[in-house]
Design a protein around this motif. Sequence first.
Motif, PDB file in Angstrom:
ATOM      1  N   UNK A   1       0.620  -1.299   0.223  1.00  0.00           N
ATOM      2  CA  UNK A   1       0.246  -0.332  -0.227  1.00  0.00           C
ATOM      3  C   UNK A   1       1.126   1.292   0.301  1.00  0.00           C
ATOM      4  N   UNK A   2       1.910   0.829   0.767  1.00  0.00           N
ATOM      5  CA  UNK A   2       2.771   2.519  -0.253  1.00  0.00           C
ATOM      6  C   UNK A   2       3.731   2.922  -0.895  1.00  0.00           C
ATOM      7  N   UNK A   3       4.070   1.503  -1.657  1.00  0.00           N
ATOM      8  CA  UNK A   3       3.917   1.519  -3.246  1.00  0.00           C
ATOM      9  C   UNK A   3       2.631   2.355  -3.779  1.00  0.00           C
ATOM     10  N   UNK A   4       1.385   1.813  -3.705  1.00  0.00           N
ATOM     11  CA  UNK A   4       0.223   2.123  -4.784  1.00  0.00           C
ATOM     12  C   UNK A   4       0.356   3.679  -4.170  1.00  0.00           C
ATOM     13  N   UNK A   5       0.617   3.878  -2.729  1.00  0.00           N
ATOM     14  CA  UNK A   5      -0.043   5.289  -2.563  1.00  0.00           C
ATOM     15  C   UNK A   5       1.026   6.479  -3.235  1.00  0.00           C
TER      16      UNK A   5
END
Length: 427
Positions: free
Chosen positions: A208-212
């Motif tokens: 989710x860090x990468x997606x955000x």
Amino acid sequence: MPKIKDHPLRYELVNELHARPFPTLTVPCHAVYVAIKEPDHAVNRDHSADRSHLLTLLDRHGSAHPPPGATHFSGQMGRHALKWESHTEFVTYSAFGSGVSARAFDPAEADIFPEDWLADAPGTRLTSVLIRVEELPEDEAEMLAKLEAWFEPESLAVSRVVDGAAVIAGDFRIDPAGHMRFAVFVEKAAGARRVGRIVQRLCEVETYRAMSMLGLRKARGLSAALNTLDPQLSRLIAGMNRTEQSPDAVLHTLLEISSELESLAVQFSFRFAATEAYEAIVNQRISVLREARVSGRQSFGEFMMRRYDPAMRTVKSVDARLRSMADRATRAAELLRTRVDVERSAQNQRLLASMDARADLQLRLQTTVEGLSVVAISYYAVNLLGYIAYPLTELVGVSKGLTLALLAPLVILGVWGMVRGIRKKFH
């Protein structure tokens, strides 16, 4: 007594709560995690392609297939336990194996997902993670020495989590083999399910860090477009009170800017909303770890506060700027509409004044024509009556001129009264 009917979705909704159980991991072990995302230009993710790609991997190991239409799957794949999940924008593969390699974070561990199979994935690799899980050494210095050797000290984040059950560490850097690496040191008393939850949380934090962070690239591109539109909108608003500018020209320019802002909002609204949602998940996943500091090292939460939060604030700032400019354009349109209404009202007042003047002139002309009409009608009436009355007045010795003189006042009064009566009747 008849049995009450269940809602048709009752069991399905309850089963959804248990659809994605945490893995059960025995120390020592390792995990390999991959998240694959379709290109940004793809309108809808092809779930059938994701399923086909999963079946290709399972068939290589002779493993069982998930049921049709499944969005998650857990099963044995050779010596590893596989967990597959299909999300809105991406799909994830997790492989859990027992034991750890002699070489920490050996790239060979990732061979469970073959290179040729990854190359055929219906999308691009969003993140790839290697997680090494081993028993927590009794000497903390021994653990810190390993971390210093495995990770970049400048960006290393270490924290004791879940009420001291484990220590997690990572530097959030991609190694030469293309993997993100995390280490988990577990207390002897920690249960297998608790270890599985910790490993799962680390995978979720990274995903989710990468997606955000995808929103940051979008925000930078949008910021350049707003830097072009903002001065145009400011100049337009500043010049709206100039009388030499035509409202039509101002409105045309305003419509161009507003349409461009609306187009940008349509392009970026989904990504910015998704970024906000993913950021909330990252913060929530870190908070449930219940971090405690280890030997003065920065925790995962502190790392995110220094390295991750500024990126998220940039996205929020650009999103707020876009909304602000759209609101300014809307207010400018309302002001322009007010200006047009005022000018139109002034034009209507001038038109009404002109119509009143013309009506007054027409009334005066009508009065003049009425006077001339009385004279003309009286002239012909006096002559006509003179021809009728003269034979009679001649018998009594009254001349023709005297006859006409006597008839003229009477006829004029009669004609004037008749015309006045007609005008009163119509008005």
